[in-house]
Design a protein around this motif. Structure first.
Motif, PDB file in Angstrom:
ATOM      1  N   MET A   1       0.393  -7.689   8.968  1.00 12.24           N
ATOM      2  CA  MET A   1       0.204  -9.048   8.424  1.00 12.24           C
ATOM      3  C   MET A   1       1.315  -9.383   7.424  1.00 12.24           C
ATOM      4  O   MET A   1       1.976 -10.404   7.524  1.00 12.24           O
ATOM      5  N   GLY A   2       1.521  -8.408   6.443  1.00 16.68           N
ATOM      6  CA  GLY A   2       2.574  -8.608   5.452  1.00 16.68           C
ATOM      7  C   GLY A   2       3.937  -8.673   6.095  1.00 16.68           C
ATOM      8  O   GLY A   2       4.783  -9.466   5.697  1.00 16.68           O
ATOM      9  N   GLN A   3       4.134  -7.829   7.117  1.00 14.27           N
ATOM     10  CA  GLN A   3       5.420  -7.823   7.837  1.00 14.27           C
ATOM     11  C   GLN A   3       5.651  -9.155   8.544  1.00 14.27           C
ATOM     12  O   GLN A   3       6.764  -9.694   8.549  1.00 14.27           O
ATOM     13  N   ASP A   4       4.561  -9.702   9.140  1.00 13.06           N
ATOM     14  CA  ASP A   4       4.667 -10.984   9.831  1.00 13.06           C
ATOM     15  C   ASP A   4       5.092 -12.086   8.863  1.00 13.06           C
ATOM     16  O   ASP A   4       5.923 -12.926   9.173  1.00 13.06           O
ATOM     17  N   ARG A   5       4.473 -12.063   7.667  1.00 12.11           N
ATOM     18  CA  ARG A   5       4.798 -13.089   6.670  1.00 12.11           C
ATOM     19  C   ARG A   5       6.254 -12.962   6.227  1.00 12.11           C
ATOM     20  O   ARG A   5       6.969 -13.956   6.106  1.00 12.11           O
ATOM     21  N   THR A   6       6.683 -11.717   5.996  1.00 11.62           N
ATOM     22  CA  THR A   6       8.069 -11.495   5.584  1.00 11.62           C
ATOM     23  C   THR A   6       9.041 -11.987   6.656  1.00 11.62           C
ATOM     24  O   THR A   6      10.051 -12.623   6.372  1.00 11.62           O
ATOM     25  N   ASP A   7       8.690 -11.695   7.893  1.00 10.67           N
ATOM     26  CA  ASP A   7       9.554 -12.124   9.001  1.00 10.67           C
ATOM     27  C   ASP A   7       9.614 -13.650   9.076  1.00 10.67           C
ATOM     28  O   ASP A   7      10.690 -14.223   9.244  1.00 10.67           O
ATOM     29  N   LEU A   8       8.452 -14.296   8.921  1.00 10.89           N
ATOM     30  CA  LEU A   8       8.431 -15.768   8.962  1.00 10.89           C
ATOM     31  C   LEU A   8       9.267 -16.350   7.829  1.00 10.89           C
ATOM     32  O   LEU A   8      10.074 -17.256   8.035  1.00 10.89           O
ATOM     33  N   GLU A   9       9.082 -15.803   6.629  1.00 15.69           N
ATOM     34  CA  GLU A   9       9.839 -16.318   5.476  1.00 15.69           C
ATOM     35  C   GLU A   9      11.337 -16.102   5.671  1.00 15.69           C
ATOM     36  O   GLU A   9      12.157 -16.948   5.300  1.00 15.69           O
ATOM     37  N   SER A  10      11.682 -14.988   6.263  1.00 20.57           N
ATOM     38  CA  SER A  10      13.097 -14.712   6.517  1.00 20.57           C
ATOM     39  C   SER A  10      13.680 -15.730   7.502  1.00 20.57           C
ATOM     40  O   SER A  10      14.789 -16.260   7.312  1.00 20.57           O
ATOM     41  N   ARG A  11      12.929 -16.039   8.559  1.00 22.76           N
ATOM     42  CA  ARG A  11      13.423 -17.003   9.545  1.00 22.76           C
ATOM     43  C   ARG A  11      13.410 -18.421   8.971  1.00 22.76           C
ATOM     44  O   ARG A  11      14.272 -19.235   9.308  1.00 22.76           O
ATOM     45  N   GLN A  12      12.466 -18.713   8.092  1.00 21.78           N
ATOM     46  CA  GLN A  12      12.471 -20.034   7.441  1.00 21.78           C
ATOM     47  C   GLN A  12      13.722 -20.186   6.584  1.00 21.78           C
ATOM     48  O   GLN A  12      14.373 -21.232   6.577  1.00 21.78           O
ATOM     49  N   GLY A  13      14.044 -19.129   5.858  1.00 19.19           N
ATOM     50  CA  GLY A  13      15.247 -19.172   5.021  1.00 19.19           C
ATOM     51  C   GLY A  13      16.504 -19.314   5.866  1.00 19.19           C
ATOM     52  O   GLY A  13      17.425 -20.081   5.535  1.00 19.19           O
ATOM     53  N   LYS A  14      16.534 -18.613   6.983  1.00 18.34           N
ATOM     54  CA  LYS A  14      17.697 -18.707   7.871  1.00 18.34           C
ATOM     55  C   LYS A  14      17.805 -20.105   8.472  1.00 18.34           C
ATOM     56  O   LYS A  14      18.902 -20.669   8.555  1.00 18.34           O
ATOM     57  N   ALA A  15      16.671 -20.670   8.877  1.00 18.87           N
ATOM     58  CA  ALA A  15      16.698 -22.017   9.462  1.00 18.87           C
ATOM     59  C   ALA A  15      17.257 -23.030   8.463  1.00 18.87           C
ATOM     60  O   ALA A  15      18.035 -23.920   8.814  1.00 18.87           O
ATOM     61  N   LEU A  16      16.864 -22.874   7.226  1.00 15.94           N
ATOM     62  CA  LEU A  16      17.334 -23.792   6.184  1.00 15.94           C
ATOM     63  C   LEU A  16      18.838 -23.637   5.952  1.00 15.94           C
ATOM     64  O   LEU A  16      19.571 -24.624   5.823  1.00 15.94           O
ATOM     65  N   GLU A  17      19.298 -22.401   5.911  1.00 14.78           N
ATOM     66  CA  GLU A  17      20.729 -22.142   5.705  1.00 14.78           C
ATOM     67  C   GLU A  17      21.547 -22.675   6.889  1.00 14.78           C
ATOM     68  O   GLU A  17      22.604 -23.290   6.702  1.00 14.78           O
ATOM     69  N   ILE A  18      21.045 -22.443   8.087  1.00 15.39           N
ATOM     70  CA  ILE A  18      21.725 -22.960   9.284  1.00 15.39           C
ATOM     71  C   ILE A  18      21.780 -24.489   9.224  1.00 15.39           C
ATOM     72  O   ILE A  18      22.812 -25.112   9.489  1.00 15.39           O
ATOM     73  N   HIS A  19      20.655 -25.095   8.853  1.00 15.02           N
ATOM     74  CA  HIS A  19      20.599 -26.563   8.754  1.00 15.02           C
ATOM     75  C   HIS A  19      21.657 -27.080   7.773  1.00 15.02           C
ATOM     76  O   HIS A  19      22.397 -28.019   8.079  1.00 15.02           O
ATOM     77  N   GLN A  20      21.722 -26.452   6.620  1.00 11.84           N
ATOM     78  CA  GLN A  20      22.646 -26.936   5.590  1.00 11.84           C
ATOM     79  C   GLN A  20      24.101 -26.802   6.041  1.00 11.84           C
ATOM     80  O   GLN A  20      24.914 -27.706   5.858  1.00 11.84           O
ATOM     81  N   ARG A  21      24.420 -25.672   6.642  1.00 13.58           N
ATOM     82  CA  ARG A  21      25.807 -25.471   7.070  1.00 13.58           C
ATOM     83  C   ARG A  21      26.180 -26.407   8.228  1.00 13.58           C
ATOM     84  O   ARG A  21      27.293 -26.952   8.264  1.00 13.58           O
TER      85      ARG A  21
END
Ligand code: SF4
Length: 257
Positions: free
Chosen positions: A1-21
């Motif tokens: 469960m914790g791993q799933d949340r970490t993975d989601l947060e990591s991909r959310q952060g990546k999506a945001l960085e990709i969007h900005q660039r």
């Protein structure tokens, strides 16, 4: 469960960085390319599936010119409709499908119009549309985002989907259909319609101009450091490339003049 949340947060952060660039690279905000009422946008989207933009645009124009309103299109002989849209792919399937969808809207709503979707939440409106056979998540999102409704719905076309797979925003095995909800879940909940539209547009543009199907230009890609596929290609690694999926024809959603 914790791993799933970490993975989601990591991909959310990546999506945001990709969007900005990519917004920096392609210039956000991106101008909307259509200003159609939602029913017209629906017909336009249905015509454009796996069809070159100019061909679907020509077919849409032919329908506009030949029928005084969309009720007349709904009630016309199917062979006649098929003739008017003969320049698109599979006119023999699209003509009866478009008419069946127009009849379904009339039956469910009482009149042939989709302006009432404005009073529904995005999720309610998409569910209403997707309950009609022949309307999937890409089309429902296109109607809500690209039409005059201007709602915060994320369409995913073939270019967008390819970039999302290669960068690891979604698994390489995930098809376009389920990718709609998976990719929307990575975006901030408070983004407005323009921001969501921009996100789709810049990923689509990146897929068209840099991260192409056959020969992605990883060496000049502004998100290379975020992309496991690009890093593997640059380093000469033979690790599996998730881009090696079946080729998809021209983006069906974008009908720029
Ligand atoms: S690094 Fe290469 S594979 Fe990754 S997004 Fe850029 S062009 Fe596509």
């Amino acid at each position: 469960m914790g791993q799933d949340r970490t993975d989601l947060e990591s991909r959310q952060g990546k999506a945001l960085e990709i969007h900005q660039r990519l917004c920096q690279a392609y210039g956000c905000p991106i101008a909307y390319f259509h200003d159609l009422d939602p029913l017209s946008e629906l017909i336009s989207s249905l015509l454009s599936h796996r069809t070159r933009n100019q061909d679907s645009g020509r077919a849409f124009k032919a329908l506009r010119e030949h029928y005084p309103d969309w009720e007349a299109l709904r009630d016309a002989p199917t062979a006649e409709v098929q003739h008017h849209i003969r320049g698109v792919t599979w006119p023999e399937q699209k003509a009866p499908r478009i008419q069946a969808i127009l009849r379904a809207i009339t039956d469910r709503h009482g009149v042939l119009a989709l302006d009432f979707l404005e009073s529904l939440s995005v999720q309610e409106a998409r569910s209403w549309l997707e309950a009609i056979p022949g309307i999937g998540p890409k089309t429902s999102a296109a109607v809500l985002s690209f039409s005059q409704l201007r709602r915060a719905a994320l369409p995913v076309d073939s270019h967008h989907h390819r970039v999302a797979q290669r960068t690891g925003l979604i698994p390489s095995s995930m098809n376009v259909g389920p990718s709609h909800s998976a990719l929307a879940a990575l975006l901030p909940a408070d983004w407005d319609a323009q921001a969501v539209y921009d996100h789709h547009e810049v990923l689509m543009l990146h897929g068209q101009r840099c991260c192409t199907f056959r020969d992605p230009a990883c060496g000049r890609c502004v998100i290379l450091d975020l992309c496991p596929t690009g890093l593997a290609r640059i380093s000469g690694s033979r690790s599996p490339d998730p881009s090696v999926l079946e080729p998809v024809p021209d983006n069906p959603l974008h009908r720029r003049p």
